[in-house]
Design an enzyme around this catalytic site. Structure first.
Site, short mmCIF file in Angstrom:
data_model
loop_
_atom_site.label_atom_id
_atom_site.label_comp_id
_atom_site.label_asym_id
_atom_site.label_seq_id
_atom_site.Cartn_x
_atom_site.Cartn_y
_atom_site.Cartn_z
N LYS A 114 0.84 -1.21 0.00
CA LYS A 114 0.00 0.00 0.00
C LYS A 114 0.87 1.25 0.00
O LYS A 114 0.56 2.22 -0.67
CB LYS A 114 -0.91 0.03 1.23
CG LYS A 114 -2.08 -0.91 1.11
CD LYS A 114 -3.38 -0.24 1.53
CE LYS A 114 -4.53 -1.16 1.21
NZ LYS A 114 -5.81 -0.50 1.17
N LYS A 193 -2.48 -14.06 -8.25
CA LYS A 193 -3.18 -14.72 -7.14
C LYS A 193 -4.68 -14.43 -7.21
O LYS A 193 -5.06 -13.27 -7.41
CB LYS A 193 -2.60 -14.19 -5.82
CG LYS A 193 -3.27 -14.76 -4.59
CD LYS A 193 -2.76 -14.09 -3.31
CE LYS A 193 -3.80 -13.16 -2.75
NZ LYS A 193 -3.56 -12.71 -1.39
N LYS A 196 -10.08 -11.08 -4.24
CA LYS A 196 -11.17 -10.15 -4.47
C LYS A 196 -10.61 -8.78 -4.81
O LYS A 196 -11.19 -8.04 -5.59
CB LYS A 196 -12.05 -10.05 -3.21
CG LYS A 196 -12.92 -11.29 -3.02
CD LYS A 196 -13.56 -11.34 -1.64
CE LYS A 196 -13.02 -12.48 -0.83
NZ LYS A 196 -13.52 -12.59 0.53
P1 TYM Z 1 -8.60 -13.90 3.61
O1 TYM Z 1 -10.00 -13.56 3.99
O2 TYM Z 1 -7.90 -12.99 2.64
O3 TYM Z 1 -8.53 -15.35 3.00
C1 TYM Z 1 -9.03 -16.48 3.72
C2 TYM Z 1 -8.12 -17.67 3.46
O4 TYM Z 1 -8.06 -17.98 2.05
C3 TYM Z 1 -6.71 -18.09 1.65
N1 TYM Z 1 -6.57 -17.62 0.26
C4 TYM Z 1 -5.96 -18.31 -0.71
N2 TYM Z 1 -5.35 -19.51 -0.71
C5 TYM Z 1 -4.83 -19.94 -1.89
N3 TYM Z 1 -4.90 -19.23 -3.06
C6 TYM Z 1 -5.50 -18.02 -3.10
N4 TYM Z 1 -5.59 -17.35 -4.24
C7 TYM Z 1 -6.07 -17.52 -1.89
N5 TYM Z 1 -6.73 -16.37 -1.57
C8 TYM Z 1 -7.04 -16.46 -0.25
C9 TYM Z 1 -5.94 -17.19 2.60
O5 TYM Z 1 -4.57 -17.54 2.66
C10 TYM Z 1 -6.66 -17.41 3.90
O6 TYM Z 1 -6.17 -18.55 4.57
N6 TYM Z 1 -5.71 -12.32 7.42
C11 TYM Z 1 -6.63 -13.37 6.99
C12 TYM Z 1 -7.81 -13.54 7.93
C13 TYM Z 1 -7.45 -13.76 9.34
C14 TYM Z 1 -6.84 -14.91 9.91
C15 TYM Z 1 -6.71 -14.66 11.29
C16 TYM Z 1 -6.40 -16.13 9.37
C17 TYM Z 1 -7.66 -12.87 10.36
N7 TYM Z 1 -7.22 -13.42 11.54
C18 TYM Z 1 -6.14 -15.60 12.17
C19 TYM Z 1 -5.82 -17.05 10.25
C20 TYM Z 1 -5.71 -16.80 11.61
C21 TYM Z 1 -7.15 -13.02 5.61
O7 TYM Z 1 -7.15 -11.89 5.20
O8 TYM Z 1 -7.71 -14.07 4.92
#
Ligand code: TYM
Length: 324
Positions: A114, A193, A196
């Site tokens: 960012k 990747k 969204k």
């Molecule tokens: P988020 O909401 O972006 O994504 C949720 C999960 O999906 C996985 N993911 C992917 N895996 C493979 N290929 C992709 N293209 C792809 N896009 C998304 C992400 O790696 C994730 O596991 N910061 C986290 C949310 C969070 C969290 C936590 C996770 C908040 N607190 C504590 C674990 C533990 C996030 O933004 O995920």
């Protein structure tokens, strides 16, 4: 009896979950219900760092409850909750922020990206990794099933936990990231990747026609039907391989290399493979999605279970630092 290992993971309610979320987190995380004590949650505090439309946050949260229900989360045997229903985590985040250096946070990829793009950075975005550490540590999680893109956040969580334990004595379990190596990062329509924020996602649950249309939009090179093609660099194949057994993957890889196969054919095969895997889940999803009373009941039950664990760990941390 030894206690089952505990897993924890979260997903942000920022729009419909996509195939990257499904392959990278939802599918492997839910499979762990057989062997682990699992805790999964809707990361709505984290979503607030980028999503400022309350309707989107609310609707996306319901979509996620329905998604976990459709994919087979056992809400009685395991714990599923909304992050903001357990406000204790924000207190732990404050405590942890007092042992977290600015330098650590300045190394975070999301923050650096960012800043490189000169976008506005809120304090919430900057301290995102601290709240994530609190999420994980407040449930004494042993393992955190996530996609590859969350690896750095897990390393930061370990650093923060170790720092706290070093200063105040053994308090937190040091968690391990659990990344499905065969999945790592699922590419989106344009090969970057699937995310969204890039608008290149294939939704997990949409109508069959919408799914087919999305798969047909995956970007390919301009090689003609007769020309040999490379499955390893093809975006369609990189999605196909997650939904096809090894023998079918080998069969299609050979067809790529031999030439005489058009991208339309592998796209159709990819659509069919995805559809075969998710159609049962999709039916369950649409059956429950609009039953907000049932979804609210699931959240209420999960919140009270999660609070019991979170309060206990927070009490331990408060005592360690000298609050009580
Ligand atoms: P988020 O909401 O972006 O994504 C949720 C999960 O999906 C996985 N993911 C992917 N895996 C493979 N290929 C992709 N293209 C792809 N896009 C998304 C992400 O790696 C994730 O596991 N910061 C986290 C949310 C969070 C969290 C936590 C996770 C908040 N607190 C504590 C674990 C533990 C996030 O933004 O995920």
């Amino acid at each position: 009896m030894t206690r089952r290992k505990r897993t924890l993971s979260g997903i942000k309610p920022t729009g419909q979950p996509h195939l990257g979320n499904y392959l990278g987190m939802l599918k492997p995380a839910l499979a762990l219900q057989a062997t682990h004590d699992t805790h999964y949650f809707i990361a709505d505090y984290h979503a607030l760092t980028t999503e400022h439309d309350p309707r989107v946050l609310r609707e996306s949260s319901y979509e996620l409850v329905a998604t976990f229900a459709a994919l087979g989360m056992d809400f009685d045997a395991h714990t599923f909750f909304r992050q903001s229903d357990v406000a204790e985590v924000t207190e732990l985040a404050w405590i942890l922020s007092c042992v977290t250096s600015m330098g650590l946070l300045e190394r975070a990829h999301a923050f650096k990206d960012k800043r490189a793009r000169n976008e506005e950075i809120t304090h919430g975005l900057f301290s995102y990794p601290v709240l994530m550490a609190a999420d994980i540590l407040i449930y004494d999680a042993d393992e955190v099933p996530v996609g590859q893109d969350q690896k750095q956040h897990l390393e930061m969580t370990r650093d923060i936990a170790q720092r706290f334990n070093h200063i105040f004595g053994e308090t937190f379990v040091i968690p391990e990231a659990r990344i499905e190596e065969a999945v790592a990062t699922v590419p989106g329509l344009d090969g970057r990747k699937m995310s969204k924020s890039y608008g290149n996602q294939i939704p997990l649950f949409c109508t069959e026609q919408q799914l087919r249309k999305a798969v047909m939009r995956v970007v390919t090179d301009s090689r003609g039907v007769e020309e040999p093609k490379d499955p390893d660099t093809c975006n369609v194949f990189q999605i196909f391989r997650h939904f096809a057994p090894p023998a079918r993957q080998a069969e299609w890889a050979a067809r790529y290399r031999a030439g005489g196969m058009g991208y339309g054919e592998i796209k159709q095969a990819t659509f069919e493979a995805i559809n075969a895997e998710i159609q049962g889940y999709r039916a369950r999803y649409f059956a429950i999605r609009d039953d907000t009373a049932a979804l609210d009941a699931i959240l209420a039950k999960g919140a009270s279970k999660a609070r019991v664990v979170a309060r206990e760990v927070l009490r331990r941390a408060r005592h360690r630092v000298g609050f009580a």
